[in-house]
Design a protein around this motif. Structure first.
Motif, PDB file in Angstrom:
ATOM      1  N   ASN A   1       0.820  -1.200   0.000  1.00 50.04           N
ATOM      2  CA  ASN A   1       0.000   0.000   0.000  1.00 50.04           C
ATOM      3  C   ASN A   1       0.863   1.262   0.000  1.00 50.04           C
ATOM      4  N   ILE A   2       1.909   1.277   0.827  1.00 51.62           N
ATOM      5  CA  ILE A   2       2.752   2.469   0.956  1.00 51.62           C
ATOM      6  C   ILE A   2       3.596   2.694  -0.293  1.00 51.62           C
ATOM      7  N   TYR A   3       4.197   1.616  -0.813  1.00 51.67           N
ATOM      8  CA  TYR A   3       5.007   1.789  -2.024  1.00 51.67           C
ATOM      9  C   TYR A   3       4.129   2.177  -3.216  1.00 51.67           C
ATOM     10  N   GLY A   4       2.906   1.659  -3.256  1.00 49.46           N
ATOM     11  CA  GLY A   4       1.976   2.106  -4.287  1.00 49.46           C
ATOM     12  C   GLY A   4       1.678   3.585  -4.148  1.00 49.46           C
ATOM     13  N   ALA A   5       1.534   4.046  -2.903  1.00 51.88           N
ATOM     14  CA  ALA A   5       1.270   5.467  -2.666  1.00 51.88           C
ATOM     15  C   ALA A   5       2.426   6.331  -3.145  1.00 51.88           C
ATOM     16  N   ALA A   6       3.652   5.844  -2.949  1.00 53.97           N
ATOM     17  CA  ALA A   6       4.819   6.596  -3.428  1.00 53.97           C
ATOM     18  C   ALA A   6       4.784   6.720  -4.947  1.00 53.97           C
ATOM     19  N   LEU A   7       4.420   5.632  -5.633  1.00 52.74           N
ATOM     20  CA  LEU A   7       4.318   5.669  -7.096  1.00 52.74           C
ATOM     21  C   LEU A   7       3.215   6.626  -7.528  1.00 52.74           C
ATOM     22  N   GLY A   8       2.080   6.589  -6.837  1.00 53.64           N
ATOM     23  CA  GLY A   8       0.993   7.505  -7.165  1.00 53.64           C
ATOM     24  C   GLY A   8       1.380   8.961  -6.950  1.00 53.64           C
ATOM     25  N   ALA A   9       2.126   9.223  -5.877  1.00 59.80           N
ATOM     26  CA  ALA A   9       2.578  10.591  -5.619  1.00 59.80           C
ATOM     27  C   ALA A   9       3.543  11.060  -6.698  1.00 59.80           C
ATOM     28  N   LEU A  10       4.369  10.140  -7.196  1.00 61.32           N
ATOM     29  CA  LEU A  10       5.283  10.483  -8.293  1.00 61.32           C
ATOM     30  C   LEU A  10       4.497  10.850  -9.550  1.00 61.32           C
TER      31      LEU A  10
ATOM     32  N   ILE B   1      -3.557   4.777  -6.440  1.00 64.84           N
ATOM     33  CA  ILE B   1      -4.650   5.747  -6.564  1.00 64.84           C
ATOM     34  C   ILE B   1      -4.654   6.689  -5.365  1.00 64.84           C
ATOM     35  N   GLY B   2      -4.433   6.126  -4.160  1.00 65.64           N
ATOM     36  CA  GLY B   2      -4.397   6.968  -2.975  1.00 65.64           C
ATOM     37  C   GLY B   2      -3.247   7.956  -3.006  1.00 65.64           C
ATOM     38  N   GLY B   3      -2.075   7.503  -3.451  1.00 68.37           N
ATOM     39  CA  GLY B   3      -0.931   8.402  -3.554  1.00 68.37           C
ATOM     40  C   GLY B   3      -1.166   9.513  -4.563  1.00 68.37           C
ATOM     41  N   LEU B   4      -1.831   9.175  -5.664  1.00 69.49           N
ATOM     42  CA  LEU B   4      -2.180  10.192  -6.656  1.00 69.49           C
ATOM     43  C   LEU B   4      -3.115  11.231  -6.041  1.00 69.49           C
TER      44      LEU B   4
END
Length: 402
Positions: free
Chosen positions: A67-76, A124-127
């Motif tokens: 979940n956290i690494y996905g959030a990092a990708l979304g934030a990028l 999606i959450g990181g985005l």
């Protein structure tokens, strides 16, 4: 302040909260928190997956990490998209996507499938968080708004950690995802009441849209180090207390209390904002961070352990509010604020990995605490450089806030 001070009426539109009001800050905080709320209740989620689905600690931890690494990708992704998309439709689409994935997650029991699904949820959450940070960067006082954001996250996260572990044995892991769904629905209902937030000039952004890379680099590095060191400690803070001879029940109580006391940190930023600049508040608060971290060496004392947790909790929220606010000052579109969110998540994910390797190698908690003290000193020096520059720039720019 009257209600009319907070509400703006637009023709043929919803009544919206005035762009720079406290009410708008609260609405924006819910929007940003919705994309990453699972981090604030991560302890409850991991515990719930273990007790509710009979997963191993490693499996539950991997799901949380995905979940956290996905959030990092979304934030990028948000850094690239924030200038090209309309933030409101994108935020609505992201919230609907989060709700759909949480609904699907309720019926998945295979940890391998759940890892993939939660990775997508994280993206999606990181985005959404990156978009929200970009919008917050367009407010008149982003430092104060980030203070509101962290106040909301700490407060609701503490509530979630207190309640959810009690609900999982009764309702199963569905209770975890229902909590996330309800939060996303509440945030979705708030979106129409937010103002337009077009890009606005920033003190250190040029008219050509270029970014001053040196102060931004210092700020992002400070965010990474601060988050990584804090999360390295927090991830193993229960084990630290137990290793010093404290009872598990006391450790849990101390951490719960510290979560609520930590609200003082972002609360202070909400109250004082940048009235006294950024340099001196950060200088003083980082001094308290060092003192609190050093106090963990005396964790054999219940009082010392409790005070250290409360003190570092307060300073964590306060420092991050200022650092994220600083990151938002370096361009007019919100890209640098989104970059701050990305770097923050990388730091959060990296700290526990390094701390785990140190403990596995047999160096112990004293080594981690001493390393944290050294890195916090380095981090202080790094963050004070752009803080002073922003303070000086604010004095020169007409209407600059201090």
């Amino acid at each position: 302040m009257t209600s009319s001070d907070n509400i703006t009426i637009h023709p043929r539109r919803f009544p919206t909260a005035k762009a720079d009001s406290l009410l708008a800050g609260i609405l924006l905080s819910f929007l940003a928190t919705a994309g990453l709320f699972y981090v604030n209740i991560m302890a409850a989620i991991v515990d719930g997956l273990v007790s509710g689905l009979n997963l191993t600690d490693a499996q539950a931890g991997n799901i949380g990490s995905a979940n956290i690494y996905g959030a990092a990708l979304g934030a990028l992704m948000a850094i690239i998209l924030i200038k090209k998309i309309k933030w409101r439709p994108a935020a609505i689409a992201a919230l609907i996507g989060l709700i759909a994935i949480d609904v699907v997650s309720m019926f998945i029991t295979d940890p391998s499938i759940l890892i993939v699904v939660r990775l997508l949820h994280g993206i999606i959450g990181g985005l959404l968080v990156g978009i929200s940070y970009g919008v917050i960067a367009r407010t008149a006082n982003p430092d104060r708004t980030f203070g509101v954001l962290l106040f909301v996250q700490f407060g609701l996260g503490g509530l979630g950690v207190m309640l959810l572990p009690r609900l999982v044995p009764i309702y199963g892991t569905q209770a975890l995802f229902v909590a996330l769904i309800l939060f996303s629905l509440a945030s979705l209902a708030m979106v129409p009441f937010l103002d337009r937030y077009p890009p606005r000039p920033k003190p250190l952004a040029t008219t050509t849209g270029t970014i001053q890379k040196k102060p931004l680099s210092f700020t992002l590095l400070a965010i990474f180090l601060f988050q990584a060191v804090n999360m390295a400690l927090l991830a193993y803070i229960i084990r630290l207390g137990i290793s010093y001879g404290l009872e598990r029940e006391y450790v849990s109580t101390a951490l719960g209390l510290a979560t609520w006391v930590a609200l003082l940190g972002p609360g202070l930023v909400i109250i004082i904002g940048t009235k006294y600049g950024r340099f001196w508040p950060l200088f003083l608060v980082m001094g308290l961070t060092l003192a609190g971290t050093a106090l963990f060496h005396l964790s054999g004392s219940k009082a010392a352990y409790l005070i250290a947790n409360c003190g570092t909790g307060i300073t964590w929220g306060m420092v991050m509010a200022y650092l994220l606010g600083m990151a938002s000052q370096f361009d007019e579109s919100g890209r640098t604020a989104a970059a701050g969110g990305f770097v923050s998540k990388i730091g959060l994910a990296t700290g526990p990995v390094i701390a785990g390797q140190i403990l596995t190698a047999g160096f112990g908690f004293s080594f981690i605490l001493n390393g944290a003290l050294i890195l916090f000193v380095v981090c202080t020096v790094i963050m004070l450089i752009p803080a002073r520059q922003l303070d000086q720039q604010s004095r020169l720019v007409p209407g600059g806030t201090l």
